[in-house]
Write a protein that holds these residues in place. Structure first.
Motif, mmCIF file in Angstrom:
data_model
loop_
_atom_site.group_PDB
_atom_site.id
_atom_site.type_symbol
_atom_site.label_atom_id
_atom_site.label_comp_id
_atom_site.label_asym_id
_atom_site.label_seq_id
_atom_site.Cartn_x
_atom_site.Cartn_y
_atom_site.Cartn_z
ATOM 1 N N THR A 84 0.828 -1.207 0.000
ATOM 2 C CA THR A 84 0.000 0.000 0.000
ATOM 3 C C THR A 84 0.859 1.252 0.000
ATOM 4 O O THR A 84 0.669 2.159 -0.818
ATOM 5 N N LEU A 85 1.804 1.299 0.921
ATOM 6 C CA LEU A 85 2.652 2.485 1.039
ATOM 7 C C LEU A 85 3.544 2.662 -0.188
ATOM 8 O O LEU A 85 3.812 3.789 -0.609
ATOM 9 N N PHE A 86 3.978 1.550 -0.763
ATOM 10 C CA PHE A 86 4.796 1.636 -1.973
ATOM 11 C C PHE A 86 3.965 2.202 -3.124
ATOM 12 O O PHE A 86 4.432 3.069 -3.870
ATOM 13 N N ALA A 87 2.736 1.729 -3.265
ATOM 14 C CA ALA A 87 1.862 2.241 -4.329
ATOM 15 C C ALA A 87 1.569 3.722 -4.129
ATOM 16 O O ALA A 87 1.570 4.501 -5.090
ATOM 17 N N ILE A 88 1.354 4.123 -2.887
ATOM 18 C CA ILE A 88 1.102 5.537 -2.605
ATOM 19 C C ILE A 88 2.340 6.366 -2.917
ATOM 20 O O ILE A 88 2.243 7.446 -3.503
ATOM 21 N N SER A 89 3.506 5.850 -2.568
ATOM 22 C CA SER A 89 4.743 6.592 -2.852
ATOM 23 C C SER A 89 4.971 6.739 -4.357
ATOM 24 O O SER A 89 5.615 7.686 -4.791
ATOM 25 N N MET A 90 4.432 5.824 -5.129
ATOM 26 C CA MET A 90 4.522 5.908 -6.596
ATOM 27 C C MET A 90 3.383 6.744 -7.183
ATOM 28 O O MET A 90 3.223 6.820 -8.395
ATOM 29 N N GLN A 91 2.582 7.343 -6.312
ATOM 30 C CA GLN A 91 1.433 8.150 -6.709
ATOM 31 C C GLN A 91 0.458 7.356 -7.559
ATOM 32 O O GLN A 91 -0.014 7.815 -8.602
ATOM 33 N N SER A 92 0.174 6.142 -7.071
ATOM 34 C CA SER A 92 -0.780 5.253 -7.734
ATOM 35 C C SER A 92 -1.887 4.858 -6.754
ATOM 36 O O SER A 92 -1.983 3.711 -6.337
ATOM 37 N N PRO A 93 -2.738 5.823 -6.381
ATOM 38 C CA PRO A 93 -3.743 5.512 -5.361
ATOM 39 C C PRO A 93 -4.760 4.454 -5.781
ATOM 40 O O PRO A 93 -5.209 3.666 -4.943
ATOM 41 N N LEU A 94 -5.105 4.393 -7.053
ATOM 42 C CA LEU A 94 -6.062 3.375 -7.494
ATOM 43 C C LEU A 94 -5.472 1.972 -7.366
ATOM 44 O O LEU A 94 -6.176 1.017 -7.037
#
Length: 182
Positions: A84-94
């Motif tokens: 989750t945090l990795f996806a958020i850090s990549m600016q991929s909230p979906l």
């Protein structure tokens, strides 16, 4: 239930200053993983290690893909948090939504998991975000309202209005609770 405790198995990830894993830690991992099949354990460990290697080599999309697969396969809250945090850090909230949902589900007493899931869902569906808001308010009623105000101040206008609507819905359902009346 299978629990991947990768941070216990690989102390360099959890604490780079430690060089060895205690036997007690390894025994705890073995006890937690008794319900899983050896294949599940190997497969999720493999996916997590590939994700770590890809991330260290700046192959972010490959890392994200493998983090998500490892979290789904392991059903482990730490793996779900990591993805989750990795996806958020990549600016991929979906892309972060499924792993945030898994994180909140597998660690229901974790306030951060509930707030992150709520934040990701609130822009898309008030109904999907409501259970996470309610649980956050139940977990830490004295501080959750402060966190919600902070989150609301950082959301887009539409998402902030959705959060306001969700909180009003909860306030009408729980009129005697002072914490839902922000």
């Amino acid at each position: 239930m299978f629990t991947l405790t990768i941070f216990t198995c690989f102390p360099a990830i959890a604490d780079p200053d430690k060089e060895s894993v205690s036997k007690a830690s390894l025994n705890a991992v073995d006890e937690q993983n008794q319900d899983s099949t050896p294949y599940q354990h190997r497969e999720s460990l493999f996916k997590f290690l590939v994700a770590e290697m890809a991330a260290s080599r700046n192959m972010q999309s490959i890392a994200l893909n493998y983090y998500l697969q490892a979290a789904e396969l392991s059903q482990d809250p730490q793996a779900a948090e990591q993805s989750t945090l990795f996806a958020i850090s990549m600016q991929s909230p979906l892309i972060a939504i499924p792993s945030a949902k898994l994180w909140a589900k597998t660690d229901p007493k974790n306030l951060q998991a509930q707030l992150v899931a709520m934040t990701l869902f609130i822009g898309h569906s008030i109904d999907a975000a409501l259970p996470y808001i309610k649980l956050a308010l139940e977990l830490d009623p004295e501080h959750a309202d402060q966190y919600l105000i902070e989150i609301q101040s950082r959301l887009s206008n539409e998402s902030a209005n959705n959060l306001k609507t969700a909180l009003n819905m909860i306030a009408t359902q729980q009129p005697n609770s002072p914490y839902v009346h922000l």
